[in-house]
Design a protein around this motif. Structure first.
Motif, PDB file in Angstrom:
ATOM      1  N   LEU A 134     -54.164 -36.798  98.963  1.00  0.00           N
ATOM      2  CA  LEU A 134     -55.120 -36.601  98.414  1.00  0.00           C
ATOM      3  C   LEU A 134     -55.536 -36.394  96.943  1.00  0.00           C
ATOM      4  CD1 LEU A 134     -56.782 -34.344 101.037  1.00  0.00           C
ATOM      5  CD2 LEU A 134     -56.940 -36.742 100.999  1.00  0.00           C
ATOM      6  N   THR A 135     -54.645 -35.645  96.162  1.00  0.00           N
ATOM      7  CA  THR A 135     -54.542 -35.378  94.757  1.00  0.00           C
ATOM      8  C   THR A 135     -54.092 -36.613  94.267  1.00  0.00           C
ATOM      9  OG1 THR A 135     -54.220 -32.932  95.070  1.00  0.00           O
ATOM     10  CG2 THR A 135     -53.637 -33.811  93.059  1.00  0.00           C
ATOM     11  N   ASP A 136     -53.076 -37.192  94.689  1.00  0.00           N
ATOM     12  CA  ASP A 136     -52.709 -38.519  93.964  1.00  0.00           C
ATOM     13  C   ASP A 136     -53.883 -39.405  93.928  1.00  0.00           C
ATOM     14  OD1 ASP A 136     -49.960 -37.729  93.949  1.00  0.00           O
ATOM     15  OD2 ASP A 136     -49.642 -38.491  95.818  1.00  0.00           O
ATOM     16  N   VAL A 137     -54.598 -39.713  94.854  1.00  0.00           N
ATOM     17  CA  VAL A 137     -55.726 -40.663  94.950  1.00  0.00           C
ATOM     18  C   VAL A 137     -56.897 -40.252  94.067  1.00  0.00           C
ATOM     19  CG1 VAL A 137     -57.693 -41.688  96.236  1.00  0.00           C
ATOM     20  CG2 VAL A 137     -55.212 -41.354  97.448  1.00  0.00           C
ATOM     21  N   HIS A 138     -57.100 -38.983  93.987  1.00  0.00           N
ATOM     22  CA  HIS A 138     -58.123 -38.545  93.133  1.00  0.00           C
ATOM     23  C   HIS A 138     -57.865 -38.597  91.675  1.00  0.00           C
ATOM     24  CE1 HIS A 138     -60.171 -35.496  90.683  1.00  0.00           C
ATOM     25  NE2 HIS A 138     -61.309 -35.536  91.358  1.00  0.00           N
ATOM     26  N   ASP A 139     -56.601 -38.319  91.292  1.00  0.00           N
ATOM     27  CA  ASP A 139     -56.326 -38.197  89.897  1.00  0.00           C
ATOM     28  C   ASP A 139     -55.799 -39.664  89.329  1.00  0.00           C
ATOM     29  OD1 ASP A 139     -56.363 -35.467  90.216  1.00  0.00           O
ATOM     30  OD2 ASP A 139     -54.005 -34.952  89.789  1.00  0.00           O
ATOM     31  N   TYR A 140     -55.321 -40.514  90.140  1.00  0.00           N
ATOM     32  CA  TYR A 140     -55.141 -42.008  89.679  1.00  0.00           C
ATOM     33  C   TYR A 140     -56.435 -42.577  89.533  1.00  0.00           C
ATOM     34  CZ  TYR A 140     -54.354 -46.698  90.466  1.00  0.00           C
ATOM     35  OH  TYR A 140     -54.618 -48.097  90.378  1.00  0.00           O
ATOM     36  N   THR A 141     -57.408 -42.484  90.442  1.00  0.00           N
ATOM     37  CA  THR A 141     -58.634 -43.234  90.147  1.00  0.00           C
ATOM     38  C   THR A 141     -59.458 -42.525  89.219  1.00  0.00           C
ATOM     39  OG1 THR A 141     -58.848 -43.253  92.448  1.00  0.00           O
ATOM     40  CG2 THR A 141     -60.885 -43.412  91.460  1.00  0.00           C
ATOM     41  N   ASN A 177     -55.936 -42.814 112.279  1.00  0.00           N
ATOM     42  CA  ASN A 177     -55.964 -41.456 111.742  1.00  0.00           C
ATOM     43  C   ASN A 177     -57.381 -41.577 110.804  1.00  0.00           C
ATOM     44  OD1 ASN A 177     -55.835 -38.867 110.834  1.00  0.00           O
ATOM     45  ND2 ASN A 177     -54.244 -39.279 109.359  1.00  0.00           N
ATOM     46  N   TRP A 178     -58.451 -41.497 111.579  1.00  0.00           N
ATOM     47  CA  TRP A 178     -59.814 -41.808 110.874  1.00  0.00           C
ATOM     48  C   TRP A 178     -60.068 -40.493 110.065  1.00  0.00           C
ATOM     49  CZ3 TRP A 178     -62.286 -45.828 110.448  1.00  0.00           C
ATOM     50  CH2 TRP A 178     -62.370 -46.914 111.109  1.00  0.00           C
ATOM     51  N   SER A 179     -59.579 -39.334 110.405  1.00  0.00           N
ATOM     52  CA  SER A 179     -59.777 -38.119 109.677  1.00  0.00           C
ATOM     53  C   SER A 179     -59.127 -38.371 108.274  1.00  0.00           C
ATOM     54  CB  SER A 179     -59.441 -36.743 110.340  1.00  0.00           C
ATOM     55  OG  SER A 179     -59.577 -35.751 109.499  1.00  0.00           O
ATOM     56  N   GLY A 180     -58.123 -38.757 108.328  1.00  0.00           N
ATOM     57  CA  GLY A 180     -57.171 -38.928 107.004  1.00  0.00           C
ATOM     58  C   GLY A 180     -57.793 -39.821 106.139  1.00  0.00           C
ATOM     59  N   LEU A 181     -57.990 -40.977 106.676  1.00  0.00           N
ATOM     60  CA  LEU A 181     -58.716 -42.217 106.137  1.00  0.00           C
ATOM     61  C   LEU A 181     -60.015 -41.633 105.343  1.00  0.00           C
ATOM     62  CD1 LEU A 181     -58.804 -45.089 105.295  1.00  0.00           C
ATOM     63  CD2 LEU A 181     -59.768 -45.596 107.443  1.00  0.00           C
ATOM     64  N   ALA A 182     -60.698 -40.947 105.972  1.00  0.00           N
ATOM     65  CA  ALA A 182     -61.928 -40.440 105.422  1.00  0.00           C
ATOM     66  C   ALA A 182     -61.788 -39.591 104.300  1.00  0.00           C
ATOM     67  CB  ALA A 182     -62.744 -39.875 106.434  1.00  0.00           C
ATOM     68  N   GLN A 183     -60.991 -38.685 104.310  1.00  0.00           N
ATOM     69  CA  GLN A 183     -60.632 -37.960 103.233  1.00  0.00           C
ATOM     70  C   GLN A 183     -60.160 -38.577 101.896  1.00  0.00           C
ATOM     71  OE1 GLN A 183     -58.690 -33.961 104.517  1.00  0.00           O
ATOM     72  NE2 GLN A 183     -58.733 -34.993 106.435  1.00  0.00           N
ATOM     73  N   GLY A 188     -61.355 -40.545  96.581  1.00  0.00           N
ATOM     74  CA  GLY A 188     -61.523 -41.592  95.549  1.00  0.00           C
ATOM     75  C   GLY A 188     -62.973 -41.628  94.965  1.00  0.00           C
ATOM     76  N   TYR A 189     -63.985 -41.638  95.984  1.00  0.00           N
ATOM     77  CA  TYR A 189     -65.272 -41.401  95.612  1.00  0.00           C
ATOM     78  C   TYR A 189     -65.874 -40.390  94.700  1.00  0.00           C
ATOM     79  CZ  TYR A 189     -70.488 -40.905  96.230  1.00  0.00           C
ATOM     80  OH  TYR A 189     -71.783 -40.803  96.053  1.00  0.00           O
ATOM     81  N   GLU A 190     -65.389 -39.150  95.014  1.00  0.00           N
ATOM     82  CA  GLU A 190     -65.523 -38.032  94.017  1.00  0.00           C
ATOM     83  C   GLU A 190     -64.938 -38.253  92.748  1.00  0.00           C
ATOM     84  OE1 GLU A 190     -63.472 -34.719  96.048  1.00  0.00           O
ATOM     85  OE2 GLU A 190     -64.723 -34.953  97.707  1.00  0.00           O
ATOM     86  N   ALA A 191     -63.861 -39.099  92.596  1.00  0.00           N
ATOM     87  CA  ALA A 191     -63.346 -39.304  91.200  1.00  0.00           C
ATOM     88  C   ALA A 191     -63.970 -40.076  90.422  1.00  0.00           C
ATOM     89  CB  ALA A 191     -61.560 -39.636  91.451  1.00  0.00           C
ATOM     90  N   ILE A 192     -64.603 -41.136  91.148  1.00  0.00           N
ATOM     91  CA  ILE A 192     -65.055 -42.236  90.747  1.00  0.00           C
ATOM     92  C   ILE A 192     -66.424 -41.528  90.008  1.00  0.00           C
ATOM     93  CG2 ILE A 192     -66.894 -44.339  91.097  1.00  0.00           C
ATOM     94  CD1 ILE A 192     -64.312 -45.003  93.050  1.00  0.00           C
ATOM     95  N   PRO A 197     -70.860 -41.901  87.185  1.00  0.00           N
ATOM     96  CA  PRO A 197     -72.034 -41.405  88.155  1.00  0.00           C
ATOM     97  C   PRO A 197     -72.887 -42.486  88.455  1.00  0.00           C
ATOM     98  CG  PRO A 197     -72.435 -40.385  86.288  1.00  0.00           C
ATOM     99  CD  PRO A 197     -70.924 -40.842  86.018  1.00  0.00           C
ATOM    100  N   ASN A 198     -72.846 -43.518  87.672  1.00  0.00           N
ATOM    101  CA  ASN A 198     -73.708 -44.842  87.795  1.00  0.00           C
ATOM    102  C   ASN A 198     -73.215 -45.968  88.558  1.00  0.00           C
ATOM    103  OD1 ASN A 198     -76.153 -43.283  86.662  1.00  0.00           O
ATOM    104  ND2 ASN A 198     -75.370 -44.070  84.583  1.00  0.00           N
TER     105      ASN A 198
END
Length: 206
Positions: A134-141, A177-183, A188-192, A197-198
């Motif tokens: 989760l951290t990897d996805v956020h930080d890379y994005t 694993n829908w829960s994992g995919l959603a997280q 990614g969404y949060e990082a973007i 924001p636009n």
């Protein structure tokens, strides 16, 4: 009763009209992430009249106004030989903007092609726990989005994952694993949104 219906229809029409885009705003796009690789290996491009031109010029002359760019985490770890890296994505986005193109960024979250047959996690993320992923996805994005922002690029759209009908970043982000995919998608969404924001965030299915 009829008066109420027409009043409602009028209000609905007035409400929807600002949302409708004029024809000139229609996104007519192409993914040309392969262009630097082709240029590096000697490809050249010619207009309908046989004149050598920049590929962007030819696309623009044929009505293309939007460019999608895929980005891979560490393409040098795969046979891609470094293409579609963060640096190349930023350079291509700058080039697209100079030609007046709208920009879409496509995060594959892999070191190579991601599609329904393969959603292989980046080599650097192998063995990571799910919280680490989760951290990897956020930080890379956020890192890629920040590089674009620093270069003066605000992507109109940002795509979380590529052809994700069966998920992404297997096995943790598969649709078994829908829960994992959603997280993972939410990270990614949060990082973007934290950086741009636009930008419109979209999901992509094949």
């Amino acid at each position: 009763m009829n008066n109420l219906f027409f009043r409602y229809l009028f209000l609905l029409t007035v409400t929807l009209l600002p949302i409708l885009s004029p024809a000139q705003d229609f996104a007519k796009g192409a993914d040309i992430s392969w262009l630097p690789q082709m240029e590096a290996t000697g490809y050249t491009f010619y207009s309908d009249k046989g004149v050598k031109q920049d590929c962007f010029q030819i696309l623009k002359d044929h009505g293309i106004n939007t460019i999608r760019l895929r980005t891979w985490v560490n393409p040098s770890s795969d046979k891609a030989s470094g293409h579609c890296s963060k640096e190349e994505t930023v350079a291509m986005a700058i080039r697209a903007r100079k030609w007046g193109m709208r920009v879409m960024i496509d995060f594959h979250y892999s070191d190579t092609w991601a599609d329904p047959g393969k959603q292989k996690k980046p080599a650097a993320w192998e063995g990571h726990t799910f919280p680490q992923l989760l951290t990897d996805v956020h930080d890379y994005t956020a890192d890629v989005m920040t590089a674009l922002k620093t270069a003066g690029i605000t992507p109109e759209w940002v795509q979380i994952g590529n052809e994700t009908a069966s998920g992404m970043i297997y096995p943790e982000g598969s649709t078994s694993n829908w829960s994992g995919l959603a997280q993972l998608i939410n990270k990614g969404y949060e990082a973007i949104k934290s950086v741009s924001p636009n930008s419109k965030v979209i999901l992509h299915v094949d």
